[in-house]
Design a protein around this motif. Structure first.
Motif, short mmCIF file in Angstrom:
data_model
loop_
_atom_site.label_atom_id
_atom_site.label_comp_id
_atom_site.label_asym_id
_atom_site.label_seq_id
_atom_site.Cartn_x
_atom_site.Cartn_y
_atom_site.Cartn_z
N ARG A 39 0.84 -1.21 0.00
CA ARG A 39 0.00 0.00 0.00
C ARG A 39 0.87 1.26 0.00
O ARG A 39 0.61 2.22 -0.71
N PHE A 82 -6.54 4.98 -4.63
CA PHE A 82 -7.12 3.70 -4.19
C PHE A 82 -6.03 2.72 -3.76
O PHE A 82 -6.04 1.55 -4.13
N SER A 116 -5.36 1.21 -0.95
CA SER A 116 -5.79 0.03 -0.19
C SER A 116 -6.36 -1.03 -1.11
O SER A 116 -6.02 -2.21 -1.01
N TRP A 117 -7.21 -0.61 -2.02
CA TRP A 117 -7.83 -1.53 -2.96
C TRP A 117 -6.76 -2.16 -3.87
O TRP A 117 -6.74 -3.36 -4.07
N ARG A 118 -5.87 -1.33 -4.39
CA ARG A 118 -4.82 -1.83 -5.28
C ARG A 118 -3.88 -2.79 -4.55
O ARG A 118 -3.48 -3.81 -5.11
N ARG A 176 -4.55 -4.68 -1.96
CA ARG A 176 -5.25 -5.95 -1.75
C ARG A 176 -5.25 -6.80 -3.02
O ARG A 176 -5.02 -8.01 -2.97
N ARG A 177 -5.50 -6.15 -4.15
CA ARG A 177 -5.48 -6.87 -5.43
C ARG A 177 -4.10 -7.43 -5.74
O ARG A 177 -3.96 -8.54 -6.24
#
Length: 102
Positions: free
Chosen positions: A48, A58, A60-62, A64-65
């Motif tokens: 992150r 984004f 956090s989203w990236r 996680r992915r």
């Protein structure tokens, strides 16, 4: 380690829209800058921070992915043996072109 193209192996990734080329070893070196606890693994939080430092939204989203795409053993972090699985994510997210010896 030879750097091809205009590669800046520092925490900042911006290269005015140009794709940066680096070897797999240079990519590992770049990632190591974000390995805060120096355990040799990249956690979701550390990934992150890499996304944040690259100026992407984004984070956090990236991150996680990225973890989901590369974490083969499901322990929640990217270990040295899993780094090559992170290449497609890094090329898309950071704009790197990672050169892997075949």
């Amino acid at each position: 380690m030879a750097i091809t193209g205009n590669c800046n192996v520092s925490k900042g990734v911006s290269n005015a829209g140009k794709q940066q080329e680096m070897t797999l070893a240079q990519f590992r070196e770049w990632l190591d800058q974000f390995d805060d606890n120096k355990d040799g693994c990249i956690s979701e939080e550390e990934l992150r921070e890499a996304v944040r430092n690259s100026g992407k939204w984004f984070s956090s989203w990236r991150s996680r992915r990225g973890i989901r795409s590369a974490d083969a053993n499901g322990n929640g972090s990217i270990e040295s043996a899993e780094i090559t699985k992170l290449i497609p994510f890094a090329e898309k997210t950071f704009g790197f072109k990672i050169l892997v010896d075949q």
